[in-house]
Motif scaffolding. Structure first.
Motif, PDB file in Angstrom:
ATOM      1  N   LEU A  20       0.821  -1.206   0.000  1.00 47.93           N
ATOM      2  CA  LEU A  20       0.000   0.000   0.000  1.00 47.93           C
ATOM      3  C   LEU A  20       0.863   1.268   0.000  1.00 47.93           C
ATOM      4  CD1 LEU A  20      -2.657  -1.045   2.677  1.00 47.93           C
ATOM      5  CD2 LEU A  20      -2.841  -1.199   0.187  1.00 47.93           C
ATOM      6  N   PRO A  21       0.438   2.315  -0.724  1.00 48.75           N
ATOM      7  CA  PRO A  21       1.193   3.578  -0.753  1.00 48.75           C
ATOM      8  C   PRO A  21       0.848   4.467   0.433  1.00 48.75           C
ATOM      9  CG  PRO A  21      -0.687   3.753  -2.193  1.00 48.75           C
ATOM     10  CD  PRO A  21      -0.713   2.335  -1.639  1.00 48.75           C
ATOM     11  N   ALA A  22       0.784   3.865   1.609  1.00 52.14           N
ATOM     12  CA  ALA A  22       0.368   4.593   2.802  1.00 52.14           C
ATOM     13  C   ALA A  22       0.853   3.849   4.033  1.00 52.14           C
ATOM     14  CB  ALA A  22      -1.156   4.725   2.844  1.00 52.14           C
ATOM     15  N   VAL A  23       0.783   4.529   5.165  1.00 49.24           N
ATOM     16  CA  VAL A  23       1.132   3.920   6.452  1.00 49.24           C
ATOM     17  C   VAL A  23      -0.163   3.550   7.167  1.00 49.24           C
ATOM     18  CG1 VAL A  23       2.150   4.337   8.730  1.00 49.24           C
ATOM     19  CG2 VAL A  23       3.287   5.200   6.666  1.00 49.24           C
ATOM     20  N   LEU A  24      -0.217   2.346   7.728  1.00 48.80           N
ATOM     21  CA  LEU A  24      -1.376   1.896   8.486  1.00 48.80           C
ATOM     22  C   LEU A  24      -1.039   1.893   9.975  1.00 48.80           C
ATOM     23  CD1 LEU A  24      -2.665  -1.135   6.374  1.00 48.80           C
ATOM     24  CD2 LEU A  24      -3.497   1.224   6.349  1.00 48.80           C
ATOM     25  N   ILE A  25      -1.931   2.459  10.776  1.00 50.30           N
ATOM     26  CA  ILE A  25      -1.750   2.468  12.225  1.00 50.30           C
ATOM     27  C   ILE A  25      -3.043   2.021  12.887  1.00 50.30           C
ATOM     28  CG2 ILE A  25      -0.986   3.801  14.227  1.00 50.30           C
ATOM     29  CD1 ILE A  25      -0.736   5.539  10.947  1.00 50.30           C
ATOM     30  N   VAL A  26      -2.931   1.115  13.840  1.00 50.19           N
ATOM     31  CA  VAL A  26      -4.094   0.658  14.604  1.00 50.19           C
ATOM     32  C   VAL A  26      -3.907   1.107  16.051  1.00 50.19           C
ATOM     33  CG1 VAL A  26      -5.413  -1.326  15.429  1.00 50.19           C
ATOM     34  CG2 VAL A  26      -4.494  -1.311  13.093  1.00 50.19           C
ATOM     35  N   HIS A  27      -4.912   1.826  16.572  1.00 48.52           N
ATOM     36  CA  HIS A  27      -4.874   2.318  17.954  1.00 48.52           C
ATOM     37  C   HIS A  27      -5.951   1.638  18.778  1.00 48.52           C
ATOM     38  CE1 HIS A  27      -3.398   5.675  15.424  1.00 48.52           C
ATOM     39  NE2 HIS A  27      -2.589   5.937  16.433  1.00 48.52           N
ATOM     40  N   SER A  28      -5.650   1.435  20.045  1.00 46.10           N
ATOM     41  CA  SER A  28      -6.674   0.954  20.968  1.00 46.10           C
ATOM     42  C   SER A  28      -7.444   2.143  21.501  1.00 46.10           C
ATOM     43  CB  SER A  28      -6.033   0.165  22.124  1.00 46.10           C
ATOM     44  OG  SER A  28      -5.094   0.972  22.809  1.00 46.10           O
ATOM     45  N   PHE A  29      -8.665   1.907  21.915  1.00 46.65           N
ATOM     46  CA  PHE A  29      -9.502   2.969  22.462  1.00 46.65           C
ATOM     47  C   PHE A  29     -10.080   2.492  23.788  1.00 46.65           C
ATOM     48  CE2 PHE A  29     -13.581   5.081  23.082  1.00 46.65           C
ATOM     49  CZ  PHE A  29     -13.197   6.400  22.973  1.00 46.65           C
ATOM     50  N   PRO A  30     -10.093   3.345  24.831  1.00 49.18           N
ATOM     51  CA  PRO A  30      -9.900   4.807  24.800  1.00 49.18           C
ATOM     52  C   PRO A  30      -8.495   5.290  25.106  1.00 49.18           C
ATOM     53  CG  PRO A  30     -10.825   4.191  26.896  1.00 49.18           C
ATOM     54  CD  PRO A  30     -10.709   2.909  26.111  1.00 49.18           C
ATOM     55  N   ASP A  31      -7.538   4.398  25.404  1.00 48.63           N
ATOM     56  CA  ASP A  31      -6.213   4.863  25.830  1.00 48.63           C
ATOM     57  C   ASP A  31      -5.370   5.420  24.687  1.00 48.63           C
ATOM     58  OD1 ASP A  31      -6.122   1.760  25.338  1.00 48.63           O
ATOM     59  OD2 ASP A  31      -4.079   2.467  25.027  1.00 48.63           O
ATOM     60  N   GLY A  32      -5.710   5.085  23.422  1.00 39.53           N
ATOM     61  CA  GLY A  32      -4.985   5.631  22.283  1.00 39.53           C
ATOM     62  C   GLY A  32      -3.651   4.979  22.007  1.00 39.53           C
ATOM     63  N   GLY A  33      -3.355   3.873  22.686  1.00 43.05           N
ATOM     64  CA  GLY A  33      -2.081   3.201  22.465  1.00 43.05           C
ATOM     65  C   GLY A  33      -1.984   2.583  21.084  1.00 43.05           C
ATOM     66  N   VAL A  34      -0.778   2.576  20.528  1.00 39.42           N
ATOM     67  CA  VAL A  34      -0.556   1.979  19.215  1.00 39.42           C
ATOM     68  C   VAL A  34      -0.474   0.459  19.366  1.00 39.42           C
ATOM     69  CG1 VAL A  34       1.002   1.802  17.243  1.00 39.42           C
ATOM     70  CG2 VAL A  34       0.632   4.015  18.348  1.00 39.42           C
ATOM     71  N   VAL A  35      -1.352  -0.235  18.673  1.00 39.67           N
ATOM     72  CA  VAL A  35      -1.368  -1.698  18.682  1.00 39.67           C
ATOM     73  C   VAL A  35      -0.538  -2.243  17.528  1.00 39.67           C
ATOM     74  CG1 VAL A  35      -2.844  -3.745  18.442  1.00 39.67           C
ATOM     75  CG2 VAL A  35      -3.628  -1.783  19.793  1.00 39.67           C
ATOM     76  N   HIS A  36      -0.617  -1.551  16.395  1.00 41.23           N
ATOM     77  CA  HIS A  36       0.143  -1.989  15.224  1.00 41.23           C
ATOM     78  C   HIS A  36       0.449  -0.804  14.326  1.00 41.23           C
ATOM     79  CE1 HIS A  36       1.596  -4.435  11.942  1.00 41.23           C
ATOM     80  NE2 HIS A  36       0.784  -3.799  11.118  1.00 41.23           N
ATOM     81  N   MET A  37       1.624  -0.833  13.696  1.00 38.57           N
ATOM     82  CA  MET A  37       1.983   0.133  12.669  1.00 38.57           C
ATOM     83  C   MET A  37       2.722  -0.607  11.575  1.00 38.57           C
ATOM     84  SD  MET A  37       4.327   3.616  12.858  1.00 38.57           S
ATOM     85  CE  MET A  37       3.168   4.486  13.905  1.00 38.57           C
ATOM     86  N   SER A  38       2.403  -0.296  10.333  1.00 37.04           N
ATOM     87  CA  SER A  38       3.078  -0.974   9.229  1.00 37.04           C
ATOM     88  C   SER A  38       4.568  -0.661   9.257  1.00 37.04           C
ATOM     89  CB  SER A  38       2.470  -0.547   7.888  1.00 37.04           C
ATOM     90  OG  SER A  38       2.531   0.852   7.724  1.00 37.04           O
ATOM     91  N   ILE A 126      -8.476   2.428  13.120  1.00 35.55           N
ATOM     92  CA  ILE A 126      -7.427   2.257  12.117  1.00 35.55           C
ATOM     93  C   ILE A 126      -7.267   3.555  11.347  1.00 35.55           C
ATOM     94  CG2 ILE A 126      -9.052   1.289  10.419  1.00 35.55           C
ATOM     95  CD1 ILE A 126      -6.645  -0.360   9.352  1.00 35.55           C
ATOM     96  N   THR A 127      -6.029   3.947  11.122  1.00 37.05           N
ATOM     97  CA  THR A 127      -5.733   5.172  10.383  1.00 37.05           C
ATOM     98  C   THR A 127      -4.833   4.855   9.204  1.00 37.05           C
ATOM     99  OG1 THR A 127      -5.923   6.581  12.340  1.00 37.05           O
ATOM    100  CG2 THR A 127      -4.653   7.454  10.488  1.00 37.05           C
ATOM    101  N   CYS A 128      -5.157   5.432   8.073  1.00 33.76           N
ATOM    102  CA  CYS A 128      -4.350   5.314   6.862  1.00 33.76           C
ATOM    103  C   CYS A 128      -3.753   6.686   6.590  1.00 33.76           C
ATOM    104  CB  CYS A 128      -5.224   4.850   5.694  1.00 33.76           C
ATOM    105  SG  CYS A 128      -4.373   4.799   4.103  1.00 33.76           S
ATOM    106  N   ALA A 129      -2.426   6.809   6.609  1.00 40.26           N
ATOM    107  CA  ALA A 129      -1.746   8.092   6.450  1.00 40.26           C
ATOM    108  C   ALA A 129      -0.938   8.106   5.155  1.00 40.26           C
ATOM    109  CB  ALA A 129      -0.832   8.365   7.643  1.00 40.26           C
TER     110      ALA A 129
END
Length: 222
Positions: A20-38, A126-129
C-alpha cells in the motif's frame, strides 16, 4: 468483517500493508495506544513497533504537531461517539516529524473504527496516512491554513467580545470606507464612528489598517 477478531484483522492487514502507498496504524480505544503500525511507518518515524508501543502518550508528543491535534481530535471523538449504523470515517491533514528531520511533513490521514465490543463500543481505530509531496502546491496552502487556524484560536475570545456595531465598523473599515461614509451608512455620527474605531483598535491590538483588515478577513467579515 463482522465477527472477525482483532488478531485476524491485523493478520490480514499485514499481508498487504507493504503493497500500500500509505502507512497503516491501529490504535486501541480509549487509551490511544498503538497496537500496530506498518513497517513503512516505523521506518519513517525511526522507531521499532515495540519502542512506539512503549512510548505511550509521548509518541504523540514526539511525532505529531499538537496544533493539528486540536483540530482533528474532536472530530475523532465525534466519530467514536456516533451510532454504529452512522459511523463512517473522517479525513484530516496532519504534520508528522519523520526520523532525522526537524521540520514537519504533511500527511493526509483517514480514520475509522476497526473493532467494537459486543455492546458496540469502539475498541480499536485504524488510520491510513498518506504523505503529501512537499513540492506539491497544496503543501504551501496547508501551511497558510495552519497559520489562519492558529490566528483564529488565539483571537477567538477577542472577536467574541466585539459588539455587533463594532463588527460592522470593523468590516467597513477593512473595506476602505471613511468615517463619513460609515456614519451615513449606519445612521450614526462621524464622532461615534471614530470612537468605535478607536475602541476596536484597542481591543484587537491593531497598529495599522493592515492589522484591521487581517482580523476582519480571519473572521469572514469581508
Amino acid at each position: 468483517m463482522s465477527g472477525v477478531t482483532l488478531e485476524e484483522k491485523l493478520k490480514a492487514l499485514q499481508t498487504i500493508e507493504d503493497e500500500l502507498p500509505a502507512v497503516l496504524i491501529v490504535h486501541s480505544f480509549p487509551d490511544g495506544g498503538v497496537v500496530h503500525m506498518s513497517a513503512r511507518g516505523c521506518r519513517e518515524l525511526g522507531y521499532t513497533l515495540e519502542e512506539i508501543k512503549g512510548m505511550g502518550q509521548e509518541y504523540y508528543n514526539r511525532c505529531f504537531n499538537p496544533q493539528d491535534v486540536e483540530d482533528y481530535l474532536p472530530r475523532i471523538m465525534e466519530l467514536i461517539s456516533a451510532p454504529e449504523s452512522e459511523a463512517k470515517e473522517i479525513s484530516f491533514f496532519q504534520q508528522v516529524r519523520l526520523a532525522g528531520k526537524d521540520d514537519w511533513d504533511w500527511h493526509l490521514s483517514t480514520t475509522r473504527v476497526l473493532c467494537r465490543a459486543a455492546d458496540g463500543t469502539p475498541t480499536h481505530l485504524i488510520t491510513c496516512a498518506i504523505p503529501i509531496d512537499p513540492l506539491h502546491h497544496v503543501t504551501s496552502k496547508l501551511k497558510r491554513l495552519l497559520k489562519e487556524n492558529q490566528f483564529l484560536r488565539q483571537h477567538q475570545h477577542i472577536f467574541a467580545e466585539l459588539t455587533k456595531r463594532e463588527k460592522e465598523i470593523l468590516r467597513l473599515t477593512a473595506l476602505g470606507h471613511s468615517a463619513g461614509e460609515m456614519a451615513r451608512e449606519l445612521h450614526i455620527s462621524e464622532k461615534t464612528v471614530v470612537t468605535h474605531r478607536r475602541n476596536i483598535k484597542s481591543k484587537i491590538n491593531a497598529e495599522s489598517s493592515y492589522d484591521l483588515t487581517k482580523f476582519a478577513q480571519a473572521f469572514d467579515l469581508i
